[in-house]
Design a protein around this motif. Sequence first.
Motif, PDB file in Angstrom:
ATOM      1  N   PRO A  29       6.236  -0.440  23.421  1.00  0.00           N
ATOM      2  CA  PRO A  29       7.607  -0.006  23.573  1.00  0.00           C
ATOM      3  C   PRO A  29       8.013   1.034  22.783  1.00  0.00           C
ATOM      4  CG  PRO A  29       7.086  -2.050  22.064  1.00  0.00           C
ATOM      5  CD  PRO A  29       5.817  -1.628  22.587  1.00  0.00           C
ATOM      6  N   SER A  30       8.979   1.857  22.917  1.00  0.00           N
ATOM      7  CA  SER A  30       9.618   2.754  22.236  1.00  0.00           C
ATOM      8  C   SER A  30      10.027   1.903  20.726  1.00  0.00           C
ATOM      9  CB  SER A  30      10.754   3.537  22.646  1.00  0.00           C
ATOM     10  OG  SER A  30      11.786   2.773  23.113  1.00  0.00           O
ATOM     11  N   LEU A  31       9.974   2.749  19.623  1.00  0.00           N
ATOM     12  CA  LEU A  31      10.196   2.066  18.493  1.00  0.00           C
ATOM     13  C   LEU A  31      11.250   2.849  17.792  1.00  0.00           C
ATOM     14  CD1 LEU A  31       6.718   1.081  17.030  1.00  0.00           C
ATOM     15  CD2 LEU A  31       8.413  -0.227  18.240  1.00  0.00           C
ATOM     16  N   THR A  32      12.290   2.177  17.001  1.00  0.00           N
ATOM     17  CA  THR A  32      13.256   2.885  15.968  1.00  0.00           C
ATOM     18  C   THR A  32      12.857   2.282  14.622  1.00  0.00           C
ATOM     19  OG1 THR A  32      14.924   1.372  16.602  1.00  0.00           O
ATOM     20  CG2 THR A  32      14.785   3.649  17.595  1.00  0.00           C
ATOM     21  N   ALA A  33      13.209   2.796  13.635  1.00  0.00           N
ATOM     22  CA  ALA A  33      13.126   2.223  12.182  1.00  0.00           C
ATOM     23  C   ALA A  33      14.353   2.519  11.461  1.00  0.00           C
ATOM     24  CB  ALA A  33      11.935   2.959  11.560  1.00  0.00           C
ATOM     25  N   THR A  34      14.762   1.509  10.440  1.00  0.00           N
ATOM     26  CA  THR A  34      15.876   1.767   9.595  1.00  0.00           C
ATOM     27  C   THR A  34      15.402   1.026   8.334  1.00  0.00           C
ATOM     28  OG1 THR A  34      17.309   1.167  11.519  1.00  0.00           O
ATOM     29  CG2 THR A  34      18.229   0.840   9.496  1.00  0.00           C
ATOM     30  N   ALA A  35      15.611   1.862   7.428  1.00  0.00           N
ATOM     31  CA  ALA A  35      15.398   1.445   6.025  1.00  0.00           C
ATOM     32  C   ALA A  35      16.408   0.555   5.491  1.00  0.00           C
ATOM     33  CB  ALA A  35      15.330   2.711   4.949  1.00  0.00           C
ATOM     34  N   VAL A  36      16.075  -0.801   5.299  1.00  0.00           N
ATOM     35  CA  VAL A  36      17.105  -1.822   4.951  1.00  0.00           C
ATOM     36  C   VAL A  36      17.346  -1.841   3.469  1.00  0.00           C
ATOM     37  CG1 VAL A  36      16.804  -3.133   7.255  1.00  0.00           C
ATOM     38  CG2 VAL A  36      15.578  -3.693   5.193  1.00  0.00           C
ATOM     39  N   LEU A  37      16.200  -1.610   2.852  1.00  0.00           N
ATOM     40  CA  LEU A  37      16.210  -1.309   1.401  1.00  0.00           C
ATOM     41  C   LEU A  37      15.304  -0.304   0.752  1.00  0.00           C
ATOM     42  CD1 LEU A  37      16.072  -5.342   0.287  1.00  0.00           C
ATOM     43  CD2 LEU A  37      18.058  -3.894   0.017  1.00  0.00           C
ATOM     44  N   THR A  38      15.966   0.451  -0.051  1.00  0.00           N
ATOM     45  CA  THR A  38      15.074   1.494  -0.627  1.00  0.00           C
ATOM     46  C   THR A  38      15.026   1.584  -2.186  1.00  0.00           C
ATOM     47  OG1 THR A  38      17.053   2.926  -0.757  1.00  0.00           O
ATOM     48  CG2 THR A  38      15.558   3.046   1.174  1.00  0.00           C
ATOM     49  N   LYS A  39      14.225   2.118  -2.936  1.00  0.00           N
ATOM     50  CA  LYS A  39      14.219   2.262  -4.259  1.00  0.00           C
ATOM     51  C   LYS A  39      13.903   0.804  -4.974  1.00  0.00           C
ATOM     52  CE  LYS A  39      17.452   6.184  -4.431  1.00  0.00           C
ATOM     53  NZ  LYS A  39      18.694   6.967  -4.962  1.00  0.00           N
ATOM     54  N   LEU A  40      12.952   0.144  -4.351  1.00  0.00           N
ATOM     55  CA  LEU A  40      12.427  -1.154  -5.028  1.00  0.00           C
ATOM     56  C   LEU A  40      11.463  -0.882  -5.687  1.00  0.00           C
ATOM     57  CD1 LEU A  40      13.085  -3.423  -1.899  1.00  0.00           C
ATOM     58  CD2 LEU A  40      14.698  -3.092  -3.756  1.00  0.00           C
ATOM     59  N   GLU A  41      10.835  -1.741  -6.486  1.00  0.00           N
ATOM     60  CA  GLU A  41       9.846  -1.668  -7.506  1.00  0.00           C
ATOM     61  C   GLU A  41       8.594  -2.427  -6.849  1.00  0.00           C
ATOM     62  OE1 GLU A  41       7.543   0.078 -10.671  1.00  0.00           O
ATOM     63  OE2 GLU A  41       9.620   0.519 -10.070  1.00  0.00           O
ATOM     64  N   ASN A  42       7.850  -1.662  -5.964  1.00  0.00           N
ATOM     65  CA  ASN A  42       6.688  -2.460  -5.480  1.00  0.00           C
ATOM     66  C   ASN A  42       6.985  -3.784  -4.654  1.00  0.00           C
ATOM     67  OD1 ASN A  42       5.117  -1.353  -8.090  1.00  0.00           O
ATOM     68  ND2 ASN A  42       3.957  -1.072  -6.209  1.00  0.00           N
ATOM     69  N   PRO A  43       7.975  -3.889  -3.665  1.00  0.00           N
ATOM     70  CA  PRO A  43       8.255  -4.853  -2.797  1.00  0.00           C
ATOM     71  C   PRO A  43       7.008  -5.513  -2.284  1.00  0.00           C
ATOM     72  CG  PRO A  43       8.918  -2.875  -1.613  1.00  0.00           C
ATOM     73  CD  PRO A  43       8.635  -2.344  -3.043  1.00  0.00           C
ATOM     74  N   TRP A  44       6.984  -6.711  -2.442  1.00  0.00           N
ATOM     75  CA  TRP A  44       5.545  -7.300  -2.073  1.00  0.00           C
ATOM     76  C   TRP A  44       5.472  -8.326  -0.837  1.00  0.00           C
ATOM     77  CZ3 TRP A  44       1.636 -11.008  -1.447  1.00  0.00           C
ATOM     78  CH2 TRP A  44       0.401 -10.328  -1.830  1.00  0.00           C
ATOM     79  N   ASP A  45       6.746  -8.957  -0.450  1.00  0.00           N
ATOM     80  CA  ASP A  45       6.634  -9.965   0.423  1.00  0.00           C
ATOM     81  C   ASP A  45       8.139 -10.029   0.711  1.00  0.00           C
ATOM     82  OD1 ASP A  45       5.619 -11.390   2.486  1.00  0.00           O
ATOM     83  OD2 ASP A  45       4.892 -13.160   1.301  1.00  0.00           O
ATOM     84  N   MET A  46       8.362 -10.852   2.399  1.00  0.00           N
ATOM     85  CA  MET A  46       9.621 -11.052   2.747  1.00  0.00           C
ATOM     86  C   MET A  46       9.487 -12.297   3.176  1.00  0.00           C
ATOM     87  SD  MET A  46       8.663  -7.633   3.030  1.00  0.00           S
ATOM     88  CE  MET A  46       8.713  -7.254   5.076  1.00  0.00           C
TER      89      MET A  46
END
Length: 422
Positions: A29-46
């Motif tokens: 499929p065609s893909l688009t990306a959106t940054a939902v959070l930035t400037k975090l410190e080593n995000p590890w999981d969601m």
Amino acid sequence: MKKLNKLLSCAVFASASLAMGGVATAAAPSLTATAVLTKLENPWDMAFLPDGAMFFTEKCHGLSVRLPSGSVNKLVGMKDAKGYADAMPDLFCDGQAGMNGVAVDPDFAKNRYVYVYSTSSKSNPQTNRVIRLKVNADLSKTSDRTDIVDDIPYKTAASDHPFGSSGAHNGGRIRFNSGDGFLYVTTGDTHNGAVPQSPTKLGGKVLRIDRDGKAAAGNKPPKGFDARVFTYGHRNPQGIAFRPGTNQPVTAENGPWHSDEVTVLSNGGNAGWDPRPNVGGRGDCPDAYCGYSPNQMGAMEPVKRAAFMPMTDTKTYPKAMKPAWNNENLSQGMSSGVFLNGKQWKDWDGKMAVGYMGIGIHGTPVGNRIDLLDISKDGLTAKRSIMPLPMPAGRFRSVVQGHDGNLYVATDEGEIYQIKPN
């Protein structure tokens, strides 16, 4: 070691989203990306709630939640972290260790439980723990901390190995399986040769437990093993996912200069990693750990290295679980994995997306990318294609599918992206 670290730090930012030789690109499929959070410190999981709220961990800071409105509540702060509703100073970070995985209870609407995997100083020596927390109605605060597992090994001191600092090989992914309702916990070998095949030490394992930390009914570890063990003989699995339709657990695991592996697990199975000296024809090894032998720092063909110190040692353990995919015998920092599920993914529906953190050394391509694996029904083979990235490549630490059907990707550089198929 300084030279090695310099090579790795340069490699982190190199993009390897281009297809490697001999690898076909999947219809997509065609893909688009959106940054939902930035400037975090080593995000590890969601981990997600049905309304879109996203719990996320930062390895050295703690647990937060992004609300559907986009605002963020900082819930549980680790040692020295600031601005969190609750302080838990026994939780700390060190190297690869810290606050790693997060999971939401399948019955969250009733019990409000969220779980995290974190290193803790509550015991001596320090250990990794699986901690259950109760979240209040407006997702602003936690209570009722319960350490449901408190004896997962943590590497307390440096050793004479590549990436040999304390905190190494820490595992840390936790996921509920919707098929059986149990929590699966991946743990690392902590650079300790005796740990992966040990019946009592919980490192180098996949645990299967209930929400109180007790062994899941139906676990079948070998006689004498801790009843919480689902599989053993692992190196450093940082990914676990469950196949749609069958709910088979599948691990993603990074290899020692060779052979990142994706393996379909069988209850009670041995993954075949045994880095002890004097096993498989080897002699002594530095600090009694043969995981990088026979040439810890120097260049060597991955195939030759794999023959000496295999990720899955089927000669010593003929019944070991065989990987479906070994990344063409390369080690590029395989991390998290998730099965894409839903018609919105078109040809990718049912394939496993696997993120790579990208480790380029001794001529190995850096490999920051997301693979798509079409794993055979018997779990013994896989066909690989590469996701065309709609955002810059990074050290892809976690890949999770949200309740909205989109893919969410966390990078060590500090972003969490939403990847949406169209």
